[in-house]
Scaffold this motif. Structure first.
Motif, PDB file in Angstrom:
ATOM      1  N   GLU A 112       0.806  -1.217   0.000  1.00  0.00           N
ATOM      2  CA  GLU A 112       0.000   0.000   0.000  1.00  0.00           C
ATOM      3  C   GLU A 112       0.841   1.270   0.000  1.00  0.00           C
ATOM      4  OE1 GLU A 112      -3.151   0.293  -0.316  1.00  0.00           O
ATOM      5  OE2 GLU A 112      -3.981  -1.678   0.157  1.00  0.00           O
ATOM      6  N   LEU A 113       1.976   1.235   0.703  1.00  0.00           N
ATOM      7  CA  LEU A 113       2.711   2.484   0.916  1.00  0.00           C
ATOM      8  C   LEU A 113       4.116   2.486   0.329  1.00  0.00           C
ATOM      9  CD1 LEU A 113       1.894   3.215   4.686  1.00  0.00           C
ATOM     10  CD2 LEU A 113       0.759   4.150   2.676  1.00  0.00           C
ATOM     11  N   SER A 114       4.670   1.325   0.026  1.00  0.00           N
ATOM     12  CA  SER A 114       6.097   1.283  -0.322  1.00  0.00           C
ATOM     13  C   SER A 114       6.373   0.383  -1.509  1.00  0.00           C
ATOM     14  CB  SER A 114       6.907   0.789   0.884  1.00  0.00           C
ATOM     15  OG  SER A 114       6.680   1.591   2.014  1.00  0.00           O
ATOM     16  N   SER A 115       5.432   0.329  -2.470  1.00  0.00           N
ATOM     17  CA  SER A 115       5.558  -0.647  -3.551  1.00  0.00           C
ATOM     18  C   SER A 115       6.868  -0.531  -4.320  1.00  0.00           C
ATOM     19  CB  SER A 115       4.372  -0.518  -4.505  1.00  0.00           C
ATOM     20  OG  SER A 115       4.158   0.837  -4.841  1.00  0.00           O
ATOM     21  N   LEU A 174       5.292   9.909   2.514  1.00  0.00           N
ATOM     22  CA  LEU A 174       4.838   8.618   1.989  1.00  0.00           C
ATOM     23  C   LEU A 174       5.330   8.309   0.580  1.00  0.00           C
ATOM     24  CD1 LEU A 174       1.066   8.649   3.048  1.00  0.00           C
ATOM     25  CD2 LEU A 174       2.961   7.577   4.250  1.00  0.00           C
ATOM     26  N   ARG A 209      -0.251   6.267  -7.850  1.00  0.00           N
ATOM     27  CA  ARG A 209       0.229   5.583  -6.644  1.00  0.00           C
ATOM     28  C   ARG A 209       0.174   6.510  -5.446  1.00  0.00           C
ATOM     29  NH1 ARG A 209       5.840   2.437  -7.842  1.00  0.00           N
ATOM     30  NH2 ARG A 209       5.071   0.932  -9.350  1.00  0.00           N
ATOM     31  N   ARG A 217      -1.980   6.027  -1.953  1.00  0.00           N
ATOM     32  CA  ARG A 217      -1.475   6.039  -0.574  1.00  0.00           C
ATOM     33  C   ARG A 217      -2.287   6.979   0.300  1.00  0.00           C
ATOM     34  NH1 ARG A 217       4.969   5.590  -2.084  1.00  0.00           N
ATOM     35  NH2 ARG A 217       4.618   3.617  -3.190  1.00  0.00           N
ATOM     36  N   PHE A 252      -5.414   5.188   1.097  1.00  0.00           N
ATOM     37  CA  PHE A 252      -5.220   4.152   2.124  1.00  0.00           C
ATOM     38  C   PHE A 252      -5.183   4.773   3.517  1.00  0.00           C
ATOM     39  CE2 PHE A 252      -2.123   1.848   4.825  1.00  0.00           C
ATOM     40  CZ  PHE A 252      -2.776   0.631   4.939  1.00  0.00           C
TER      41      PHE A 252
END
Lengths: 274, 274
Positions: free
Chosen positions: A140-143, B141, B154, B158, B161
């Motif tokens: 979700e946050l660090s792909s 983020l 993306r 985030r 999310f």
């Protein structure tokens, strides 16, 4: 203090300002300590109350304790609007957010502990529970982050940011990344600490056990060199020196570990005893 | 319904199961609708109550309405433990989280609106307020993301999310990214919508005005080609077709815009009228 006595006399601040009046250039508007007379339902300056008259008061310490535990604040003490603002800014411990941060090797059991803790806290009711599993956060946050020291720290920094905002909002946050670096964990503790309690749980299951019970075969792929930079195989893990709790999923079952964490949270006044 | 009448008769479900008993293989334990007799403080099956006796009842619709608005649920209706669980799972609107999502050009005024809205909501008290400004989110983020279509999506994913988790936790979330793509905004709406209300505010200040009043000189750097992929200069902005509110910082001052947003939130029952 807890016996209901004030640490400072009621007029100490006024006297101090009065003493340095010329120097400060501040004029004091004298304000006398008032007290409540329940029998006549009126307020009077303390020094005008006749001896033997029944009076009621709440010390600052007692007030803060009542706010913290959510106990009643009597009507005679203040206006309802004032009590509402005090309650908004001094939430009882059982309504404050906190973060439980699990660190340990891949397949150490931290995901299972995190999920079981989530179920237990949800059953408690009251707080919203947010689960930040290592793999969820990566997706979700660090792909686009890899597993270099730099990228691992950034990943933990993002968990810290999200956990801090959620803690501020009053949630119970359960984070379960590998988090192999001490300074990244310390940074997360500081981020969350601005808004609520942070508990570092070291899931200290041995590398041997984590690898032996790895049904997904990721350790095998790391040993063969197919995965690079794998914590415990060719990447370091700095064991925490300041964990609030150390557990081992080889020696203790998940249910007992969750119970230990719940006892820790209870002892800090964060959970209503059901 | 709102007049206190049930849409279905009280035994419709029992009769339906009874009718298909053989087929379903389910035996019905008959359960009669009970009602409360306030004068004798007892409960009786409705068909055993003598005509003319005073009875009290709360329909399902009325119960949900009371839970939503936080109004009192009388003691005779249910056990306090049951009411507590109902209240935990049916928070009143004024305690539910929500997200206000501002979209618009750089320097359109959305950051100023977001900050002023944060102050206003903080003064309201009650909810924790989380501000997710475009630049904060980029730093916290998305530090390694660029400004390609893919990376922009993306980044918004985030924000979605984090906003969703915070909304679940009961916070008021104010997000203010540029968010130029319709499908990314729609995705954020769906993420948040699982847990609470999502309001899309289009800060439709014209590009000309945003550029003319840009004191940081970023538009000039984009025009000169020093910055590439800048929304409005050499990167597209898809104007929302489904905004909940459209505002323009050239024509309306920040204070009035914040007031419009507050009125919107109030009309949806999300704010206590002070």
């Amino acid at each position: 203090n807890s016996a209901g006595k004030e640490f400072y006399g009621p007029y100490d601040a006024q006297h101090a300002v009065e003493k340095y009046r010329e120097e400060l250039g501040i004029e004091v508007v004298p304000f006398q300590m008032m007290t409540y007379l329940p029998d006549s339902d009126e307020y009077k300056p303390v020094d005008e109350v006749e001896k033997g008259t029944r009076t009621l008061d709440i010390s600052g310490t007692e007030l803060r304790s009542r706010l913290r535990s959510g106990r009643e604040i009597p009507e005679w003490f203040s206006y309802p609007e004032v009590v509402k603002v005090l309650r908004d800014t001094h939430k009882p411990r059982s309504a404050q957010g906190f973060t439980v941060f699990l660190t340990g090797y891949q397949n150490s059991g931290k995901d299972a502990i995190a999920r079981a803790l989530q179920v237990t806290l949800n059953q408690q009711g009251g707080r919203s529970v947010s689960l930040l599993l290592g793999e969820t956060v990566r997706a979700e946050l660090s792909s686009e982050l890899g597993f270099s020291k730099e990228d691992r720290k950034r990943n933990i920094g993002r968990i810290g940011f999200v956990a801090a905002e959620l803690t501020k909002a009053g949630a119970a946050v359960i984070a379960a990344p590998i988090a192999p670096y001490e300074d990244a964990r310390q940074h997360a503790r500081e981020q969350v600490g601005k808004y609520g309690d942070f508990y570092l749980i070291h899931v200290a299951t041995s590398l041997e056990y984590a690898e032996k019970t790895d049904r997904r075969g990721v350790y095998a792929r790391a040993r063969s060199g197919e995965i690079k930079g794998f914590t415990g195989v060719d990447d370091p893990y700095e064991a925490p020196t300041n964990a609030d709790l150390v557990v081992d999923a080889e020696k203790t079952n998940v249910r007992s570990i969750v119970h230990q964490i719940v006892l820790l949270l209870e002892s800090r006044g964060l959970l209503d005893r059901v």
